[in-house]
Design an enzyme around this catalytic site. Structure first.
Site, mmCIF file in Angstrom:
data_model
loop_
_atom_site.group_PDB
_atom_site.id
_atom_site.type_symbol
_atom_site.label_atom_id
_atom_site.label_comp_id
_atom_site.label_asym_id
_atom_site.label_seq_id
_atom_site.Cartn_x
_atom_site.Cartn_y
_atom_site.Cartn_z
ATOM 1 N N LYS A 151 -4.788 -4.109 -27.832
ATOM 2 C CA LYS A 151 -5.136 -5.462 -28.262
ATOM 3 C C LYS A 151 -4.521 -5.754 -29.630
ATOM 4 O O LYS A 151 -4.127 -4.799 -30.295
ATOM 5 C CB LYS A 151 -6.651 -5.626 -28.303
ATOM 6 C CG LYS A 151 -7.379 -4.514 -29.067
ATOM 7 C CD LYS A 151 -7.948 -4.966 -30.356
ATOM 8 C CE LYS A 151 -7.520 -4.113 -31.496
ATOM 9 N NZ LYS A 151 -8.326 -4.178 -32.655
ATOM 10 N N HIS A 181 -11.148 -0.174 -26.776
ATOM 11 C CA HIS A 181 -11.762 1.153 -26.893
ATOM 12 C C HIS A 181 -13.280 1.102 -27.013
ATOM 13 O O HIS A 181 -13.945 2.096 -26.759
ATOM 14 C CB HIS A 181 -11.118 1.972 -28.019
ATOM 15 C CG HIS A 181 -11.616 1.651 -29.385
ATOM 16 N ND1 HIS A 181 -11.145 0.596 -30.111
ATOM 17 C CD2 HIS A 181 -12.545 2.248 -30.168
ATOM 18 C CE1 HIS A 181 -11.759 0.565 -31.276
ATOM 19 N NE2 HIS A 181 -12.619 1.553 -31.335
ATOM 20 N N LYS A 185 -16.520 3.800 -25.309
ATOM 21 C CA LYS A 185 -17.565 4.515 -26.064
ATOM 22 C C LYS A 185 -18.705 4.853 -25.111
ATOM 23 O O LYS A 185 -19.152 4.001 -24.342
ATOM 24 C CB LYS A 185 -18.082 3.633 -27.215
ATOM 25 C CG LYS A 185 -17.082 3.464 -28.362
ATOM 26 C CD LYS A 185 -17.655 2.547 -29.430
ATOM 27 C CE LYS A 185 -16.638 2.181 -30.497
ATOM 28 N NZ LYS A 185 -16.424 3.178 -31.518
ATOM 29 N N GLU A 219 -18.589 -2.952 -41.100
ATOM 30 C CA GLU A 219 -17.821 -1.743 -41.439
ATOM 31 C C GLU A 219 -17.734 -1.617 -42.952
ATOM 32 O O GLU A 219 -17.601 -2.628 -43.651
ATOM 33 C CB GLU A 219 -16.398 -1.846 -40.869
ATOM 34 C CG GLU A 219 -16.348 -1.882 -39.364
ATOM 35 C CD GLU A 219 -14.913 -1.874 -38.842
ATOM 36 O OE1 GLU A 219 -14.433 -0.816 -38.468
ATOM 37 O OE2 GLU A 219 -14.276 -2.947 -38.840
ATOM 38 N N ASP A 238 -9.236 -9.487 -34.408
ATOM 39 C CA ASP A 238 -9.230 -8.020 -34.407
ATOM 40 C C ASP A 238 -10.462 -7.467 -33.693
ATOM 41 O O ASP A 238 -10.376 -6.467 -32.986
ATOM 42 C CB ASP A 238 -9.191 -7.522 -35.860
ATOM 43 C CG ASP A 238 -9.071 -6.008 -35.970
ATOM 44 O OD1 ASP A 238 -8.404 -5.406 -35.114
ATOM 45 O OD2 ASP A 238 -9.641 -5.425 -36.915
ATOM 46 N N HIS A 243 -13.479 -6.549 -28.923
ATOM 47 C CA HIS A 243 -14.592 -5.615 -28.771
ATOM 48 C C HIS A 243 -15.963 -6.275 -28.600
ATOM 49 O O HIS A 243 -16.725 -5.928 -27.710
ATOM 50 C CB HIS A 243 -14.675 -4.701 -29.984
ATOM 51 C CG HIS A 243 -13.400 -3.989 -30.298
ATOM 52 N ND1 HIS A 243 -12.572 -3.479 -29.332
ATOM 53 C CD2 HIS A 243 -12.806 -3.687 -31.479
ATOM 54 C CE1 HIS A 243 -11.528 -2.894 -29.908
ATOM 55 N NE2 HIS A 243 -11.643 -3.015 -31.208
ATOM 56 N N LYS A 329 -15.196 -6.323 -42.863
ATOM 57 C CA LYS A 329 -14.731 -5.150 -43.631
ATOM 58 C C LYS A 329 -15.425 -5.124 -44.988
ATOM 59 O O LYS A 329 -15.819 -6.162 -45.513
ATOM 60 C CB LYS A 329 -13.222 -5.250 -43.864
ATOM 61 C CG LYS A 329 -12.396 -5.359 -42.597
ATOM 62 C CD LYS A 329 -12.343 -4.055 -41.846
ATOM 63 C CE LYS A 329 -11.452 -4.136 -40.637
ATOM 64 N NZ LYS A 329 -11.683 -3.095 -39.664
HETATM 65 C C1 BG6 Z 1 -10.180 -1.431 -34.141
HETATM 66 C C2 BG6 Z 1 -9.949 -2.481 -35.175
HETATM 67 O O1 BG6 Z 1 -9.820 -1.910 -32.880
HETATM 68 O O2 BG6 Z 1 -11.558 -1.056 -34.128
HETATM 69 C C3 BG6 Z 1 -10.336 -1.946 -36.543
HETATM 70 O O3 BG6 Z 1 -8.565 -2.847 -35.185
HETATM 71 C C4 BG6 Z 1 -11.761 -1.430 -36.509
HETATM 72 O O4 BG6 Z 1 -10.188 -2.955 -37.542
HETATM 73 C C5 BG6 Z 1 -11.957 -0.467 -35.344
HETATM 74 O O5 BG6 Z 1 -12.025 -0.767 -37.738
HETATM 75 C C6 BG6 Z 1 -13.417 -0.059 -35.197
HETATM 76 O O6 BG6 Z 1 -13.492 0.911 -34.205
HETATM 77 P P1 BG6 Z 1 -14.537 2.120 -34.272
HETATM 78 O O7 BG6 Z 1 -14.330 2.887 -33.029
HETATM 79 O O8 BG6 Z 1 -14.211 2.882 -35.527
HETATM 80 O O9 BG6 Z 1 -15.867 1.452 -34.356
#
Ligand code: BG6
Length: 487
Positions: A151, A181, A185, A219, A238, A243, A329
């Site tokens: 993505k 992804h 999980k 995050e 993003d 997600h 972020k």
């Molecule tokens: C990614 C984003 O797809 O997912 C990032 O591009 C983000 O910005 C990340 O930090 C978060 O993934 P996870 O698995 O660390 O929660």
């Protein structure tokens, strides 16, 4: 090493062409993930060809891979496994062109005695994805192959439709695996198990009993070296359109007719079809103070590093139930939760001051960390005289099962599924295009970004957005520590 059950891995040996092989994602996740899958015996044979703009040798790629394992692989790298893995690595700089790519793939295939398959993994920015696809076409590496796309799939409706149609000129839809992804999980799949393997919760999984839902993924991380990518992308593209909406799909979908890819995609896509367009007035965009001073960021950048929004799924199950999504972020904590707030009882018989309702409604909360947790909070009586109520909780942690070591990292799980040709946890062109469609009012008239302090929970207006409810995070009470008895 635990014995790998049959059917978990692919039948045939695999040649992996990893585009973007020297990049951040490859180093953090893909190379360590492939190492684990190979060394744990999930794949019957595997050769990896790194491809990127960097003009490096195969030996330099081996050194880079070893560095990535030392830095990011969570388990132990043994000398024996590393020696075998290092031998399976090769490298082709992009500039060497399609013929060199083809030759490297043929060399790799020649090391297997029988049939093999190809997995092309495109860990490249959206602007380079089509060039890689064309190169694979010219190298005639489309046959016997599957392609994993990262993505964001486009940046708006028009670009995602164009990307899909160009992609289909080279690869058939069943060869394409659009990876998200978050769906790999373990706890995301546990939402399906929890909802559809139990009789207890599904009857109340609707607007009659659920007041609102929060999907909250703050995050603490900043941008690292990704400012060029992030400047073009921002938090909405993003994280949300990918997600967070996919998680929402699992949480909100109707029971599929079976756990097969097609029925699951159908139900998820129905949720996306029922989503109302995102209204700019229901969105808070934020940018952390100092973002504009980061290297590679425009000093006048309007890119959001934070987003919170309210959205609705206008179907029989969910009409009128607000879904609040938030991510950003440099926030106060790193968390990934889905929290479901149940409606309050119609009438309270508890005396004033008893504490009933004082700590919000009862909740079911899923923690989407790899070591997933779940908590059901409710009011119960405080021991002693009178009737005082406290918020209590039933909690489950994956740690309790002693099976934490069995968890596959999200990318590992999804790479393995793609090698097996299983689309269940991948997204479809139709679903993605619909998500861009509901995003268009926001993308066309985004509200201005509001500054927030790093280490906070975002701009102040997030409280107005969710009022009269409140954000679950930060939690009033921490998760119970499963390693501590009596806690
Ligand atoms: C990614 C984003 O797809 O997912 C990032 O591009 C983000 O910005 C990340 O930090 C978060 O993934 P996870 O698995 O660390 O929660």
């Amino acid at each position: 090493m635990a014995k790998i059950p049959p059917g978990v891995g692919p039948r045939f040996p695999q040649v992996v062409l990893l585009f973007g092989a020297t990049g951040d994602l490859a180093r953090r996740k893909l190379l360590p993930g492939l190492y684990h899958l190979v060394s744990a015996g999930f794949i019957p044979g595997c050769r990896i060809i790194g491809v990127s703009l960097d003009e490096i040798t195969a030996d330099a790629f081996r050194t880079l891979t070893r560095g990535a394992l030392d830095e990011f692989f969570q388990r132990k790298v043994t000398d024996r496994d590393w020696a075998a893995f290092a031998q399976s690595l090769d490298y082709v700089p992009l500039a060497a062109g399609p013929a060199a790519l083809r030759a490297a793939a043929e060399r790799a295939e020649a090391t297997f005695s029988g049939e093999s398959r190809r997995l092309h993994y495109l860990s490249v920015p959206p602007s380079s994805a089509l060039a890689a696809v064309r190169m694979l076409g010219e190298a005639q590496l489309v046959e016997r192959s599957r392609i994993v796309m990262e993505k964001p799939f486009g940046t708006d409706l028009a670009s995602s439709v164009a990307l899909n149609s160009k992609l289909h000129e080279v690869f058939a839809e069943e060869q394409i695996f659009r990876i998200d992804h978050f769906l790999g999980k373990e706890p995301a799949q546990n939402i399906l198990a929890f909802r559809f393997a139990n009789g207890l919760f599904e009857p109340i999984w609707n607007r009659m009993f659920i007041d609102h839902v929060q999907i909250d993924v703050p995050e603490t991380l900043g941008l690292g070296k990704r400012s060029a990518f992030y400047e073009q992308t921002g938090a909405y593209r993003d994280m949300v359109v990918t997600h967070l909406f996919q998680i929402l799909g699992f949480m909100a979908m109707e029971p599929p007719t079976s756990l097969e890819p097609q029925p699951i995609s159908e139900e998820k896509n129905k949720v996306f079809r029922s989503m109302l367009a995102i209204q700019p007035s229901d969105v808070v965009r934020g940018q952390y103070n100092g973002y504009r001073d980061e290297p590679g960021v425009d000093p006048q950048s309007e890119t959001e590093t934070f987003i919170a929004l309210k959205c609705y799924i206008d179907n029989w199950r969910w009409a009128g139930v607000p879904f609040f999504l938030r991510t950003g972020k440099r926030l106060a904590e790193g968390q990934r939760i889905i929290s479901i707030a149940f409606r309050e009882p119609p009438k309270s018989m508890f005396p004033p001051g008893s504490g009933v309702g004082a700590q919000g409604p009862d909740h079911l909360t899923f923690d989407l960390a790899d070591a997933s947790k779940m908590s059901l909070s409710f009011y119960g009586k405080r021991p002693g005289p009178g009737m005082r109520l406290d918020k209590l909780s039933l909690q489950f942690a994956m740690n309790d099962t002693g099976l934490l070591g069995e968890v596959l990292e999200a990318y590992e799980r999804l790479i393995l599924d793609a090698m097996r040709g299983d689309h269940t946890l991948f997204t479809t062109a139709e679903g993605i295009e619909r998500l861009w469609q509901v995003s268009m009012p926001l993308l066309e008239s985004p509200p201005p970004v509001r500054l927030y302090e790093p280490g906070s929970w975002g701009p102040k207006s997030i409280h107005q957005l969710i009022a009269p409810h409140a954000w679950r995070l930060p939690f009033e009470r921490a998760w119970r520590n499963p390693n501590k008895t009596g806690s």
